[in-house]
Each structure stands twice: as structure tokens, then as C-alpha cells.
Design an enzyme around this catalytic site. Structure first.
Site, PDB file in Angstrom:
ATOM      1  N   LYS A  65      57.665  78.145  20.130  1.00  0.00           N
ATOM      2  CA  LYS A  65      58.285  79.424  19.780  1.00  0.00           C
ATOM      3  C   LYS A  65      59.472  79.185  18.847  1.00  0.00           C
ATOM      4  O   LYS A  65      59.603  79.796  17.808  1.00  0.00           O
ATOM      5  CB  LYS A  65      58.733  80.131  21.063  1.00  0.00           C
ATOM      6  CG  LYS A  65      59.362  81.478  20.839  1.00  0.00           C
ATOM      7  CD  LYS A  65      59.656  82.164  22.161  1.00  0.00           C
ATOM      8  CE  LYS A  65      60.547  83.371  21.937  1.00  0.00           C
ATOM      9  NZ  LYS A  65      60.864  84.075  23.171  1.00  0.00           N
TER      10      LYS A  65
ATOM     11  N   GLU B  66      60.919  67.733  22.614  1.00  0.00           N
ATOM     12  CA  GLU B  66      59.643  67.083  22.960  1.00  0.00           C
ATOM     13  C   GLU B  66      58.574  67.387  21.910  1.00  0.00           C
ATOM     14  O   GLU B  66      57.890  66.490  21.407  1.00  0.00           O
ATOM     15  CB  GLU B  66      59.139  67.576  24.333  1.00  0.00           C
ATOM     16  CG  GLU B  66      59.975  67.144  25.514  1.00  0.00           C
ATOM     17  CD  GLU B  66      61.128  68.097  25.830  1.00  0.00           C
ATOM     18  OE1 GLU B  66      61.513  68.909  24.942  1.00  0.00           O
ATOM     19  OE2 GLU B  66      61.647  68.031  26.956  1.00  0.00           O
TER      20      GLU B  66
ATOM     21  N   GLY C 249      58.292  82.483  26.343  1.00  0.00           N
ATOM     22  CA  GLY C 249      57.396  81.326  26.303  1.00  0.00           C
ATOM     23  C   GLY C 249      56.374  81.334  27.433  1.00  0.00           C
ATOM     24  O   GLY C 249      55.186  81.112  27.227  1.00  0.00           O
ATOM     25  N   ARG C 250      56.838  81.631  28.650  1.00  0.00           N
ATOM     26  CA  ARG C 250      55.929  81.579  29.810  1.00  0.00           C
ATOM     27  C   ARG C 250      55.042  82.813  29.919  1.00  0.00           C
ATOM     28  O   ARG C 250      54.265  82.935  30.859  1.00  0.00           O
ATOM     29  CB  ARG C 250      56.751  81.370  31.085  1.00  0.00           C
ATOM     30  CG  ARG C 250      57.871  82.369  31.287  1.00  0.00           C
ATOM     31  CD  ARG C 250      58.841  81.896  32.363  1.00  0.00           C
ATOM     32  NE  ARG C 250      60.009  82.756  32.518  1.00  0.00           N
ATOM     33  CZ  ARG C 250      61.122  82.644  31.811  1.00  0.00           C
ATOM     34  NH1 ARG C 250      61.220  81.739  30.869  1.00  0.00           N
ATOM     35  NH2 ARG C 250      62.146  83.454  32.030  1.00  0.00           N
TER      36      ARG C 250
ATOM     37  N   GLU D  27      60.673  79.642  36.445  1.00  0.00           N
ATOM     38  CA  GLU D  27      61.582  79.790  35.310  1.00  0.00           C
ATOM     39  C   GLU D  27      62.019  81.260  35.227  1.00  0.00           C
ATOM     40  O   GLU D  27      63.107  81.579  34.768  1.00  0.00           O
ATOM     41  CB  GLU D  27      60.912  79.336  34.004  1.00  0.00           C
ATOM     42  CG  GLU D  27      61.924  78.901  32.955  1.00  0.00           C
ATOM     43  CD  GLU D  27      61.292  78.247  31.734  1.00  0.00           C
ATOM     44  OE1 GLU D  27      60.560  78.943  31.005  1.00  0.00           O
ATOM     45  OE2 GLU D  27      61.530  77.048  31.497  1.00  0.00           O
TER      46      GLU D  27
ATOM     47  N   HIS E 193      42.550  68.321  52.651  1.00  0.00           N
ATOM     48  CA  HIS E 193      42.577  66.930  53.112  1.00  0.00           C
ATOM     49  C   HIS E 193      43.888  66.257  52.741  1.00  0.00           C
ATOM     50  O   HIS E 193      43.966  65.032  52.677  1.00  0.00           O
ATOM     51  CB  HIS E 193      41.379  66.183  52.518  1.00  0.00           C
ATOM     52  CG  HIS E 193      40.087  66.760  53.012  1.00  0.00           C
ATOM     53  ND1 HIS E 193      39.485  66.333  54.167  1.00  0.00           N
ATOM     54  CD2 HIS E 193      39.343  67.783  52.528  1.00  0.00           C
ATOM     55  CE1 HIS E 193      38.380  67.048  54.358  1.00  0.00           C
ATOM     56  NE2 HIS E 193      38.285  67.941  53.392  1.00  0.00           N
TER      57      HIS E 193
ATOM     58  N   LYS F 235      69.280  69.782  28.381  1.00  0.00           N
ATOM     59  CA  LYS F 235      68.900  69.540  26.981  1.00  0.00           C
ATOM     60  C   LYS F 235      70.111  69.056  26.191  1.00  0.00           C
ATOM     61  O   LYS F 235      70.030  68.100  25.419  1.00  0.00           O
ATOM     62  CB  LYS F 235      68.408  70.844  26.329  1.00  0.00           C
ATOM     63  CG  LYS F 235      67.047  71.324  26.757  1.00  0.00           C
ATOM     64  CD  LYS F 235      66.659  72.530  25.899  1.00  0.00           C
ATOM     65  CE  LYS F 235      65.431  73.240  26.432  1.00  0.00           C
ATOM     66  NZ  LYS F 235      65.138  74.489  25.714  1.00  0.00           N
TER      67      LYS F 235
HETATM   68  O1  F6P Z   1      61.884  74.912  29.096  1.00  0.00           O
HETATM   69  C1  F6P Z   1      62.511  75.879  28.350  1.00  0.00           C
HETATM   70  C2  F6P Z   1      61.622  76.503  27.326  1.00  0.00           C
HETATM   71  O2  F6P Z   1      62.410  77.255  26.472  1.00  0.00           O
HETATM   72  C3  F6P Z   1      60.506  77.340  27.927  1.00  0.00           C
HETATM   73  O3  F6P Z   1      60.919  78.596  28.295  1.00  0.00           O
HETATM   74  C4  F6P Z   1      59.515  77.332  26.821  1.00  0.00           C
HETATM   75  O4  F6P Z   1      58.265  77.761  27.255  1.00  0.00           O
HETATM   76  C5  F6P Z   1      59.570  75.874  26.428  1.00  0.00           C
HETATM   77  O5  F6P Z   1      60.933  75.527  26.557  1.00  0.00           O
HETATM   78  C6  F6P Z   1      59.062  75.551  25.068  1.00  0.00           C
HETATM   79  O6  F6P Z   1      59.794  76.204  24.066  1.00  0.00           O
HETATM   80  P1  F6P Z   1      59.240  76.313  22.606  1.00  0.00           P
HETATM   81  O7  F6P Z   1      57.972  77.078  22.628  1.00  0.00           O
HETATM   82  O8  F6P Z   1      60.318  77.020  21.821  1.00  0.00           O
HETATM   83  O9  F6P Z   1      59.020  74.923  22.074  1.00  0.00           O
END
Ligand code: F6P
Length: 551
Positions: free
Chosen positions: A210, A216, A272-273, A358, A389, A509
């Protein structure tokens, strides 16, 4: 705005529930079922093709009315209307919350800042469809003219969990001659393993973020670009054929080197979620095709409409949300287990963890004051029967109360032998065992020696919901996800919290960014962390030097 009047109505509804809880807590489900032979009927509901049996909950008709009363007192109706209207209900980020617009039909109108957003949603969908069709029919070719056969989605959080979950859930409907993989962790092993047997000439990367700034994802996107371009002798012009982006941030996409013509957009009013049905679902569309993707959106929309319009007493997400509050705040239950008896839903609990936790892991109200009660339960789970199990022992005989959501389908997509009957027999048996247990008298009657009896007693009275749906289809998946989205929304309304921000992920972060340069053994600046963090950093630096010397 919370007024004094609403505060006191809320308080009154809450106090009434607390009193009711005291009267009900000692009552056993055995007794509640014995008293009302039609209990299953009185506490079940079907809407949008989703059947929910909630009769095995520790509630009476009075509980339901009182919970619904609480929802009214908390302004749930007004909050639902505000969300669907496009009001900026994400107060801490001053944003509208409109995942429901992502699945609104073409002619609908949902206005944000004076603009109907529905046409833009459908324009992106059309662009995704065009791309998906060209990739699936081989018109879109890689740089050397070969068709794309491998699709790698790079994203994390909502830009990963939704796509992974949906791919697994709808695998039955997916193109088997295409390979789909997902990279999320900043641990390079994730990327290395995913691409280890892929041919760059036939691999497309979807960089899904987003913000397009997430550490990452950007780290993995750079690894991917180096790997991909490396496969074409370093020729950077190959990027145009092997990278597309899904983002709200065109500037950063262009900076990364992806042509914005190959970017699929969405908007800040999609959390995002809550984004698996936006362009973030591009990998899903590539896997199952545009038609199935549309069917999934229609499923979402059907549940949205049910949530928006059904009276609370007959509203699936509202009832599930209220039950979650009931156990969380009155019984002191800390978790909810989600247990799909469907192998294709194996990643559904992981997906729900971000959606629920979240969203509702919050300690202040919309106005910034401390919350009045515990919020967000911990969601977890694994597919049945595997969990049986493993951790079910604790659910049956442990000292904690763990409300369970069982999810099952009447038809199997792989109807082999009598496996499906066995699967369904197990899900029904688990709900029955949890609710009714086994008394000492029953254990004794089976011939157990006295000393063994306590070990073999199941006290029962352990609550569960059973969600039963005809068949797992793209539409069903949309309905299920929307069911939980609105369940989460209902909980948040009761707790008066912002379910759409996630400030809690920020501190880690920022600190990581500060630590990154400090990990360089050559770095000379003094470490100013606490003694634990500083010594861990020092130990890592020294270890790195030793490892390098040994190589
Ligand atoms: O973990 C925080 C967060 O902002 C989530 O809400 C989101 O889904 C994820 O990081 C990834 O963010 P982006 O889509 O901006 O890379």
C-alpha cells in the site's frame, strides 16, 4: 461524539449484562438444551447462504436481547451507516473506511470527499482483468518472449496474508499450469527458497505494498529485481515485463523503476488488512481468473448487504461480534479459536489474526481515553482434524475457556471415499463434546476405576459456533471474510475503539531502522540502548566478525 446520555445508556446496558452474567455463569449447556428442545432452532440463523448454529453458546434469549441492547446503546447502527456512507471513521488517521466499496456493484454510489469512488474501483478491476487475461492466455510475454508461468507476490501483512490465504482457499479453482508463490519475511531465506527453482524468463513479480515503503517488501523487491535482471545479463529494460506493482503510492513505484502503466492502484480508505479484494488481490485474480474473482466480490457484497440491513438479532456478523464481547469481557476468555474443517482454509486462521488483532488490539477509545474493558481477544487456530491431535486437549480439559468457531462445508471439493463424512463427523462431535462433556457418573458407568475417573471427566459447558456452508466457492470465501470483517467492526463499536489504525506496529519499525546501521562491526558510535539491547548488538557484531574470519 460520545454524549453524556449515550455514556449512561451504555453503562446501563453493560451493568445489566454484568448482572445477567452473574445469574447465568453457573448454568450448564446441558441444562439449557434440556429446557428448550428447540434450542438449536432458536439460536441459529441462515443469511447469504451462511448457516450459523450458535446454540452451543452460554446464552439465553435474554442474553441475546441484552447484548443487542448494548450494541444499540453503543451506537452500532449509526456506526454501520457512517462506514457505508464513507464518513471518516478511522479517526486517528482521518480516513474513510470503505472496503465495502471494493465490492459495490457498478451502479452504486459511495462518496468520499465529494467524489463517488465506485467508478474508480471498477476502472481498476477492469485494468486487472485485462492484465490477468493477457497473462493467462500467454499474450503477456516475458522479456525473451516466453510466456509467464510463475507469479511471485512480494508483500507483507495485508499485502501478503490475504493473497496467500485466498490462493490456498481457492486453489481448487486455480490454473494448475501456473505456479504461485509468496515472499513476505525480510529473512532472505524466504526469497531464496521461493525463487530457487524458478526461471527468471518465465517469472513475474507483483510488488504489493500500500505504502511502497515497507522495509520487508522493499528489501525483497530489490532482491527480486537483482535476481530477475541478473537472469537477463543485467539488462534493466527487462523490468517492464517482469515486475508489476500494486500500491497507492505511484511516486515510490516509479522511483523503484516500475512503469506506472504496470501499477494497479487502490486508495487510502482501504486498510491493508481489508485489502484482499482490492488490487492487492491481483495474484488471486491471476490464479482463479476474472470471473471467479468477480464471484468472490459478489459474495463479499452479499454479506455486506446483510450486515448493513438485517436487524441485529438476525445479523450474523453482529451476533458473532457480540458473542466475542460476551466471552471476552464477561467470562474473561482471552482467546477465540477458529477451526476450519476444510483443508483449503488452512491459512484462514493466520489471515484472521491480522484482521482481528491489528484491528482490535487497542487500549484507548476513539477519543483517546483508556478503554473501559478488555478489547481484542487473541484469535488463533488450525484446520481440523489436525488440531484435534494437538491442542484440543486444552480446549476440552484445560482450565481456560476458549470459545471456538468451527467452519465446515456440506460438500467436499475432493469427494474421495468417505473422508468427508469422517471430517464432518469430527466437527460435529467436537462441538458436542465441548458443550456436553462427560460426567463422572458416565465415566464410572463405563467401568473406569475410581482413581481414573477425574482424569476422564469432561466438564463440558465450553462454547462454540458452527458455521456450515454448502460448498467452498469464491463467493463463499468472500462471504466468510466479510463475516469476520464485520464481526470485528461490531466488537470495535462496543469497545469504542478505532479498528482501522495500527499505531502499535510503528515503534518497533522505528527502532529497527535505528539499529540497522549499528549492526555493522565497523560502526564506531557509542550504543545508547538499554544494557540488554546494547549487549545483544555487541554480541551479534562480534559473532559476525568471527563467522567472517572462519569463512
Ligand atoms: O504491519 C503494519 C502494516 O502497515 C499492515 O497494516 C499492512 O498490512 C502491512 O504493514 C503492509 O503494509 P504495506 O502494504 O504498506 O507494505
Amino acid at each position: 461524539m460520545t454524549t453524556e446520555a449515550t455514556t449512561s445508556t451504555k453503562k446501563a446496558a453493560w451493568t445489566a449484562l454484568a448482572g445477567h452474567y452473574e445469574a447465568l455463569r453457573a448454568r450448564h449447556l446441558r441444562e439449557l438444551f434440556a429446557q428448550d428442545p428447540q434450542r438449536a432452532e432458536h439460536f441459529s440463523l441462515e443469511a447469504a447462504g451462511v448457516f450459523l448454529d450458535y446454540s452451543k453458546n452460554r446464552i439465553t434469549a435474554e442474553t441475546r436481547s441484552r447484548l443487542v441492547e448494548l450494541a444499540r446503546a453503543c451506537g452500532l447502527r449509526e456506526r454501520i451507516d457512517a462506514m457505508f456512507r464513507g464518513d471518516k471513521i478511522n479517526v486517528s488517521e482521518n480516513r474513510a473506511v470503505l472496503h465495502v466499496a471494493l465490492r459495490a456493484p457498478v451502479g452504486a454510489s459511495i462518496v468520499v470527499d465529494g467524489e463517488n469512488v465506485v467508478p474508480a474501483v471498477h476502472a481498476v478491476l477492469a485494468k486487472m482483468e485485462q492484465f490477468a487475461t493477457s497473462l493467462r492466455d500467454g499474450t503477456w510475454k516475458g522479456y525473451t518472449g516466453k510466456p509467464i508461468t510463475n507469479i511471485v507476490n512480494i508483500g507483507i501483512g495485508g499485502s501478503d496474508l490475504g493473497p496467500v490465504m485466498a490462493y490456498e482457499a481457492l486453489r481448487y479453482y486455480s490454473r494448475r499450469d501456473l505456479t504461485f508463490r509468496f515472499v513476505s519475511n525480510v529473512d532472505a531465506t524466504d526469497f531464496a527458497e521461493v525463487v530457487s527453482d524458478l526461471d527468471p524468463a518465465q517469472t513475474l513479480f507483483i510488488v504489493a505494498s500500500k505504502t511502497f515503503t515497507t522495509l520487508e517488501t522493499m528489501t525483497n523487491a530489490h532482491l527480486a529485481r537483482a535476481w530477475s535482471v541478473g537472469g537477463f545479463g543485467g539488462d534493466e529494460s527487462s523490468v517492464a515485463k517482469h515486475f508489476v506493482a500494486v500500491s497507492t503510492n505511484a511516486k515510490e513505484v516509479a522511483k523503484f523503476g516500475i512503469d506506472t502503466a504496470n501499477m494497479f492502484g487502490f486508495w487510502d480508505w482501504v486498510g491493508g488488512r481489508y485489502s484482499m479484494d482490492s488490487a492487492i488481490g491481483l495474484s488471486t485474480m491471476l490464479a482463479i481468473g476474472p470471473e471467479h474473482f468477480r464471484a468472490m466480490l459478489a459474495g463479499f457484497h452479499e454479506m455486506d448487504e446483510h450486515f448493513r440491513s438485517a436487524p441485529f438479532e438476525q445479523n450474523l456478523p453482529v451476533l458473532m461480534g457480540l458473542l466475542a464481547v460476551w466471552y471476552n469481557d464477561f467470562f474473561g476468555a482471552q482467546t477465540v479459536a477458529v477451526l476450519p474443517y476444510e483443508q483449503y482454509l488452512k491459512r484462514f486462521p493466520a489471515y484472521l489474526q491480522q484482521l482481528t488483532m491489528e484491528s482490535n488490539g487497542k487500549h484507548v477509545t476513539l477519543e483517546g481515553g483508556p478503554v473501559a474493558s478488555d478489547t481484542g481477544p487473541i484469535y488463533w487456530g488450525e484446520p481440523g482434524t489436525n488440531g484435534q491431535h494437538s491442542f484440543y486437549q486444552l480446549i476440552h480439559q484445560g482450565t481456560r475457556l476458549i470459545p471456538c468457531d468451527f467452519i465446515a462445508f456440506i460438500e467436499s471439493l475432493n469427494d474421495l471415499g468417505n473422508s468427508h463424512d469422517m471430517l464432518l463427523a469430527n466437527v460435529f462431535a467436537q462441538g458436542e463434546a465441548l458443550a456436553f462433556g462427560k460426567t463422572a457418573a458416565e465415566v464410572k458407568a463405563e467401568g473406569s476405576p475410581d482413581w481414573l475417573v477425574p482424569h476422564r471427566v469432561f466438564e463440558g459447558n465450553r462454547p462454540s459456533n458452527t458455521i456450515l456452508v454448502e460448498r467452498l466457492t469464491p463467493a463463499t470465501l468472500g462471504k466468510l471474510v466479510a463475516l469476520y470483517e464485520h464481526n470485528v467492526f461490531t466488537q470495535a463499536a462496543i469497545w469504542d475503539i478505532d479498528a482501522f489504525d495500527q499505531w502499535g506496529v510503528e515503534l518497533g519499525k522505528v527502532l529497527a531502522q535505528r539499529i540497522i546501521p549499528e549492526l555493522d562491526p565497523a560502526s564506531t558510535g557509542a550504543l545508547t540502548h538499554d544494557s540488554s539491547t546494547s549487549s545483544l548488538i555487541m554480541r551479534y557484531r562480534t559473532g559476525k566478525l568471527k563467522a567472517a574470519a572462519a569463512r
